[in-house]
Design a protein around this motif. Structure first.
Motif, PDB file in Angstrom:
ATOM      1  N   MET A 279      -0.491   6.189 -41.383  1.00 15.31           N
ATOM      2  CA  MET A 279      -1.633   5.751 -42.198  1.00 15.31           C
ATOM      3  C   MET A 279      -1.335   5.898 -43.690  1.00 15.31           C
ATOM      4  SD  MET A 279      -4.878   7.142 -39.916  1.00 15.31           S
ATOM      5  CE  MET A 279      -5.901   7.253 -41.314  1.00 15.31           C
ATOM      6  N   VAL A 280      -0.697   7.036 -44.072  1.00 16.35           N
ATOM      7  CA  VAL A 280      -0.366   7.256 -45.482  1.00 16.35           C
ATOM      8  C   VAL A 280       0.655   6.212 -45.940  1.00 16.35           C
ATOM      9  CG1 VAL A 280       0.782   8.847 -47.077  1.00 16.35           C
ATOM     10  CG2 VAL A 280      -0.977   9.698 -45.515  1.00 16.35           C
ATOM     11  N   LEU A 281       1.674   5.954 -45.110  1.00 17.70           N
ATOM     12  CA  LEU A 281       2.668   4.932 -45.461  1.00 17.70           C
ATOM     13  C   LEU A 281       2.032   3.546 -45.569  1.00 17.70           C
ATOM     14  CD1 LEU A 281       5.803   6.001 -43.394  1.00 17.70           C
ATOM     15  CD2 LEU A 281       5.511   6.053 -45.870  1.00 17.70           C
ATOM     16  N   SER A 282       1.146   3.218 -44.641  1.00 20.27           N
ATOM     17  CA  SER A 282       0.444   1.922 -44.680  1.00 20.27           C
ATOM     18  C   SER A 282      -0.397   1.803 -45.940  1.00 20.27           C
ATOM     19  CB  SER A 282      -0.446   1.748 -43.448  1.00 20.27           C
ATOM     20  OG  SER A 282       0.320   1.790 -42.274  1.00 20.27           O
ATOM     21  N   ALA A 283      -1.119   2.866 -46.283  1.00 20.26           N
ATOM     22  CA  ALA A 283      -1.947   2.853 -47.493  1.00 20.26           C
ATOM     23  C   ALA A 283      -1.072   2.702 -48.736  1.00 20.26           C
ATOM     24  CB  ALA A 283      -2.791   4.126 -47.571  1.00 20.26           C
ATOM     25  N   ALA A 284       0.096   3.360 -48.741  1.00 10.59           N
ATOM     26  CA  ALA A 284       1.002   3.259 -49.884  1.00 10.59           C
ATOM     27  C   ALA A 284       1.533   1.841 -50.030  1.00 10.59           C
ATOM     28  CB  ALA A 284       2.151   4.254 -49.722  1.00 10.59           C
ATOM     29  N   VAL A 285       1.891   1.215 -48.905  1.00  9.51           N
ATOM     30  CA  VAL A 285       2.382  -0.163 -48.942  1.00  9.51           C
ATOM     31  C   VAL A 285       1.290  -1.101 -49.453  1.00  9.51           C
ATOM     32  CG1 VAL A 285       3.132  -2.100 -47.503  1.00  9.51           C
ATOM     33  CG2 VAL A 285       4.168   0.159 -47.192  1.00  9.51           C
ATOM     34  N   VAL A 286       0.071  -0.939 -48.944  1.00  3.50           N
ATOM     35  CA  VAL A 286      -1.053  -1.779 -49.395  1.00  3.50           C
ATOM     36  C   VAL A 286      -1.306  -1.554 -50.878  1.00  3.50           C
ATOM     37  CG1 VAL A 286      -3.541  -2.118 -49.166  1.00  3.50           C
ATOM     38  CG2 VAL A 286      -2.118  -1.985 -47.119  1.00  3.50           C
ATOM     39  N   ALA A 287      -1.246  -0.321 -51.340  1.00  3.91           N
ATOM     40  CA  ALA A 287      -1.470  -0.023 -52.758  1.00  3.91           C
ATOM     41  C   ALA A 287      -0.388  -0.656 -53.625  1.00  3.91           C
ATOM     42  CB  ALA A 287      -1.521   1.481 -52.979  1.00  3.91           C
ATOM     43  N   VAL A 288       0.870  -0.557 -53.203  1.00  5.95           N
ATOM     44  CA  VAL A 288       1.969  -1.144 -53.980  1.00  5.95           C
ATOM     45  C   VAL A 288       1.820  -2.663 -54.042  1.00  5.95           C
ATOM     46  CG1 VAL A 288       4.464  -1.566 -53.973  1.00  5.95           C
ATOM     47  CG2 VAL A 288       3.591   0.746 -53.618  1.00  5.95           C
ATOM     48  N   VAL A 289       1.514  -3.284 -52.894  1.00  2.55           N
ATOM     49  CA  VAL A 289       1.332  -4.736 -52.872  1.00  2.55           C
ATOM     50  C   VAL A 289       0.144  -5.125 -53.754  1.00  2.55           C
ATOM     51  CG1 VAL A 289       0.704  -6.696 -51.408  1.00  2.55           C
ATOM     52  CG2 VAL A 289       2.462  -5.092 -50.654  1.00  2.55           C
TER      53      VAL A 289
END
Length: 157
Positions: free
Chosen positions: A18-28
């Motif tokens: 979940m943290v990795l997914s949130a980080a990817v969404v934030a970066v995008v």
């Protein structure tokens, strides 16, 4: 940095995903908002400006060709007579309100407060056909669309 790694490893596998997914969404999201969208808007603005400039260039080229044709078709004989008389006759015929006329030697300086641009061009063509030379002009736009102000139009024989 080590504290972040240890915090991340302390999370369960599901929380890490979940943290990795949130980080990817934030970066995008940051990439889109900070870079992609402004670049696209800038590109569209520049495309519109290029189209506008192309249209202006086409218009100027057409008017340039027209001016050349008018000059070539104009009477090659020099003008004889009174400039004031010819200006008065032609402005009355074209319904152009002259604000001021000032003789200056063999030349005449004319000012017009507000006139439709196309009427001005036709009037100038009429003057050229009669052998009047346009020595200098200072024309500016006014608030009314399609109208201009002739601050100074210097005519000669």
């Amino acid at each position: 940095m080590d504290s972040i790694k240890s915090w991340f490893k302390a999370l369960s596998e599901r929380e890490q995903i979940m943290v990795l997914s949130a980080a990817v969404v934030a970066v995008v999201g940051i990439f889109y908002i900070a870079l992609w969208q402004p670049l696209n808007q800038s590109i569209e603005t520049q495309r519109a400006a290029v189209q506008s400039d192309k249209a202006l260039l086409t218009w100027v080229q057409e008017q340039s060709s027209r001016a050349i044709v008018l000059r070539q078709s104009a009477s090659q004989t020099s003008f004889t007579g009174s400039l004031t008389q010819v200006v008065n006759q032609t402005t009355r015929g074209a319904n152009i309100p002259v604000a001021r006329m000032q003789p200056q030697g063999d030349e005449l300086i004319v000012s017009i407060d507000q006139v439709e641009f196309n009427e001005l061009i036709q009037w100038l063509a009429t003057l050229e056909k009669r052998g009047v030379r346009i020595v200098q002009s200072d024309v500016s736009e006014v608030d009314t669309k399609g109208f201009v102000q002739v601050r100074r139009l210097q005519l000669g024989k």
